[in-house]
Structure formats: structure tokens, C-alpha cells
Design a protein around this motif. Structure first.
Motif, PDB file in Angstrom:
ATOM      1  N   ILE A  49      12.374  35.471  47.868  1.00 33.92           N
ATOM      2  CA  ILE A  49      11.529  36.474  47.216  1.00 33.92           C
ATOM      3  C   ILE A  49      10.057  36.136  47.413  1.00 33.92           C
ATOM      4  O   ILE A  49       9.243  36.999  47.750  1.00 33.92           O
ATOM      5  CB  ILE A  49      11.893  36.577  45.723  1.00 33.92           C
ATOM      6  N   GLN A  63      11.085  44.008  52.350  1.00 33.67           N
ATOM      7  CA  GLN A  63      12.103  43.586  51.416  1.00 33.67           C
ATOM      8  C   GLN A  63      12.832  42.404  52.031  1.00 33.67           C
ATOM      9  O   GLN A  63      12.829  42.222  53.253  1.00 33.67           O
ATOM     10  CB  GLN A  63      13.092  44.715  51.149  1.00 33.67           C
ATOM     11  N   LEU A  64      13.457  41.597  51.180  1.00 26.48           N
ATOM     12  CA  LEU A  64      14.214  40.461  51.676  1.00 26.48           C
ATOM     13  C   LEU A  64      15.323  40.929  52.609  1.00 26.48           C
ATOM     14  O   LEU A  64      15.600  40.322  53.622  1.00 26.48           O
ATOM     15  CB  LEU A  64      14.792  39.663  50.503  1.00 26.48           C
ATOM     16  N   ARG A  69      15.607  47.774  45.779  1.00 24.22           N
ATOM     17  CA  ARG A  69      15.243  46.389  46.040  1.00 24.22           C
ATOM     18  C   ARG A  69      16.155  45.419  45.291  1.00 24.22           C
ATOM     19  O   ARG A  69      16.576  44.408  45.834  1.00 24.22           O
ATOM     20  CB  ARG A  69      13.790  46.167  45.648  1.00 24.22           C
ATOM     21  N   TYR A 116      18.512  42.227  46.789  1.00 26.22           N
ATOM     22  CA  TYR A 116      18.483  40.842  46.342  1.00 26.22           C
ATOM     23  C   TYR A 116      19.862  40.375  45.900  1.00 26.22           C
ATOM     24  O   TYR A 116      20.216  39.220  46.079  1.00 26.22           O
ATOM     25  CB  TYR A 116      17.466  40.651  45.224  1.00 26.22           C
TER      26      TYR A 116
END
Length: 130
Positions: free
Chosen positions: A21, A33-34, A41, A45
Motif C-alpha cells: 500500500i 492501485q496495488l 480499491r 487489496y
């Protein structure tokens, strides 16, 4: 084979997710975004957290197989094992995917370094809680 340290498994995955993050947010200010996609979002995650949890469980089993006695005498094995998995398997996969997608070289290096740092951080958690 000794018992798996499940607390370390969960905390290692959580630390790797936290690093992701920060790495993909304020650290490199990429705005990415990851895990890109159309979902929210938080959902992204969660997927990445599950991936890290699976990886961390594998590492936990690997350390249980090595044994607490050996790891107590040779604590560098935590970092050799986690870094070795990242360098030998994860980073080449990420690098080849970026090459195929024609990502710029800086992005390749930044993403590959993320995976190395994340895996070494997981090793740190196992060492501290070992």
C-alpha cells in the motif's frame, strides 16, 4: 517438522500488504492501485492480501520444515529463504510479465524491488516471532 507459527504467517502477510500500500501509494506516488482492475480499491487489496497470505503460509511451512533448532543457530536462513524465493521465482515472473507488456524499465525495477522488499519483510516477521 515443527509446528507452523500461524501468528507469524498472518502478521507477515499483513506487513507485506502494508508495504504494498505504501510502495504503490505515497512512496513512489504512482497513483496506481496495488492490483489494477475495475473493482473497488478495497477489493483489490483483499485479493493481494490473500495472495500474500498463501505465500506467507508456504513460507511458514518451509520454516517449520527447517526446524526451530536450526533457525535459532542460523537466523540468516530466514532472509536467505524468503529472499531466495523472491529472487528465483517471483521477480523473474514479474520481470517477464513487464517485458511482455512493454513496461518501461524503471517500472520493472520498482515493481521487482517491491517483491524483494515484501518477501524480506515477511522473513523479518518470522525471525522476530521465531
Amino acid at each position: 517438522m515443527g509446528p507452523v507459527n500461524w501468528l507469524a504467517v498472518v502478521l507477515a502477510a499483513a506487513l507485506a500488504l502494508a508495504i504494498g500500500i505504501v510502495w504503490n501509494g505515497p512512496l513512489f506516488r504512482t497513483g496506481r492501485q496495488l492490483l489494477p482492475g475495475n473493482s473497488q480499491r478495497a477489493g483489490n487489496y483483499a485479493v493481494v492480501g490473500i495472495v500474500f497470505l498463501i505465500s506467507s503460509a508456504m513460507l511458514g511451512h518451509m520454516f517449520a520444515r527447517i526446524g526451530a533448532e536450526t533457525l535459532a543457530v542460523k537466523p540468516w536462513l530466514y532472509f536467505m529463504q524468503t529472499g531466495g524465493v523472491a529472487i528465483a521465482f517471483v521477480i523473474p515472473s514479474v520481470w517477464l510479465t513487464h517485458v511482455r507488456n512493454r513496461a518501461e524499465p524503471a517500472r520493472r525495477v520498482i515493481d521487482c524491488l517491491f517483491w524483494l522488499i515484501a518477501y524480506l519483510a515477511m522473513g523479518l516477521v518470522f525471525w522476530v516471532l521465531g
